[in-house]
Scaffold this motif. Sequence first.
Motif, short mmCIF file in Angstrom:
data_model
loop_
_atom_site.label_atom_id
_atom_site.label_comp_id
_atom_site.label_asym_id
_atom_site.label_seq_id
_atom_site.Cartn_x
_atom_site.Cartn_y
_atom_site.Cartn_z
N SER A 1 0.85 -1.18 0.00
CA SER A 1 0.00 0.00 0.00
C SER A 1 0.89 1.24 0.00
O SER A 1 2.10 1.15 0.21
CB SER A 1 -0.93 0.01 1.21
OG SER A 1 -0.19 0.03 2.41
N GLY A 2 0.26 2.38 -0.26
CA GLY A 2 0.98 3.64 -0.18
C GLY A 2 1.35 4.26 -1.51
O GLY A 2 1.91 5.35 -1.55
N GLY A 3 1.05 3.59 -2.61
CA GLY A 3 1.35 4.16 -3.90
C GLY A 3 0.42 5.32 -4.23
O GLY A 3 -0.55 5.59 -3.52
N GLY A 4 0.73 6.01 -5.31
CA GLY A 4 -0.10 7.12 -5.73
C GLY A 4 0.58 8.00 -6.74
O GLY A 4 1.62 7.63 -7.30
N LEU B 1 5.89 3.53 0.91
CA LEU B 1 5.19 2.29 0.62
C LEU B 1 5.28 1.36 1.83
O LEU B 1 6.28 1.34 2.54
CB LEU B 1 5.81 1.60 -0.60
CG LEU B 1 5.89 2.40 -1.88
CD1 LEU B 1 6.45 1.53 -3.01
CD2 LEU B 1 4.55 2.99 -2.27
N SER B 2 4.22 0.60 2.02
CA SER B 2 4.19 -0.39 3.09
C SER B 2 3.98 -1.77 2.50
O SER B 2 3.28 -1.93 1.50
CB SER B 2 3.05 -0.08 4.07
OG SER B 2 3.21 1.18 4.68
N CYS B 3 4.57 -2.75 3.15
CA CYS B 3 4.40 -4.16 2.76
C CYS B 3 4.05 -4.91 4.04
O CYS B 3 4.93 -5.17 4.87
CB CYS B 3 5.68 -4.69 2.15
SG CYS B 3 5.66 -6.48 1.80
N ALA B 4 2.78 -5.21 4.19
CA ALA B 4 2.30 -5.91 5.38
C ALA B 4 2.35 -7.41 5.14
O ALA B 4 1.75 -7.91 4.17
CB ALA B 4 0.89 -5.47 5.72
N TYR C 1 6.41 -3.79 -6.21
CA TYR C 1 6.05 -5.04 -5.58
C TYR C 1 6.99 -5.32 -4.41
O TYR C 1 8.18 -5.04 -4.49
CB TYR C 1 6.19 -6.20 -6.56
CG TYR C 1 5.35 -6.11 -7.81
CD1 TYR C 1 5.84 -5.48 -8.94
CD2 TYR C 1 4.09 -6.70 -7.87
CE1 TYR C 1 5.09 -5.40 -10.10
CE2 TYR C 1 3.33 -6.63 -9.02
CZ TYR C 1 3.84 -5.98 -10.13
OH TYR C 1 3.08 -5.91 -11.28
N CYS C 2 6.44 -5.92 -3.35
CA CYS C 2 7.31 -6.48 -2.33
C CYS C 2 7.25 -8.00 -2.45
O CYS C 2 6.26 -8.57 -2.94
CB CYS C 2 6.96 -6.01 -0.93
SG CYS C 2 5.36 -6.54 -0.29
N GLN D 1 0.64 -7.99 -4.60
CA GLN D 1 -0.10 -7.69 -5.83
C GLN D 1 0.40 -6.43 -6.52
O GLN D 1 0.05 -6.18 -7.67
CB GLN D 1 -1.59 -7.54 -5.50
CG GLN D 1 -2.01 -6.18 -4.96
CD GLN D 1 -1.54 -5.90 -3.54
OE1 GLN D 1 -1.04 -6.79 -2.85
NE2 GLN D 1 -1.71 -4.66 -3.10
N GLY D 2 1.20 -5.65 -5.83
CA GLY D 2 1.77 -4.44 -6.41
C GLY D 2 0.97 -3.19 -6.10
O GLY D 2 -0.23 -3.24 -5.85
#
Length: 126
Positions: free
Chosen positions: A7-10, A20-23, A94-95, A118-119
């Motif tokens: 998340s965090g894109g834009g 960006l975050s990768c949970a 992507y993470c 998922q990117g």
Amino acid sequence: QLQLVESGGGLVRPGGSLRLSCAASGFTLDYYAIGWFRQAPGKEREGVSCISSGGSTNYADSVKGRFTISRDTAENTVYLQMNSLKPEDTAVYYCAALFTTIQAMCVMTSFEYDYWGQGTQVTVSS
């Protein structure tokens, strides 16, 4: 079930910043290296940064000094702070996770990684 959610894109203007975050769920970061990769239209996927299970980091030359990878083991989340963004940073980010017993280093070759998110789209444009 092992899962990664970015998340965090834009959309951001040149010179701007995004985080960006990768949970991660279903596994612990203690035994996995996490890599950030990106793919722009018409280009191959490339490694951006990674953090080893021991916390060591690595960066592509194109982002050194601008991007910072970090992790919060309590939250099981890896972050990519992106500053001084350029139009050429535009891509889907992507993470990915790699199970490893090597704590001191990480690699940024995509075929090594086992699990992918998922990117999230990052667009840098004025």
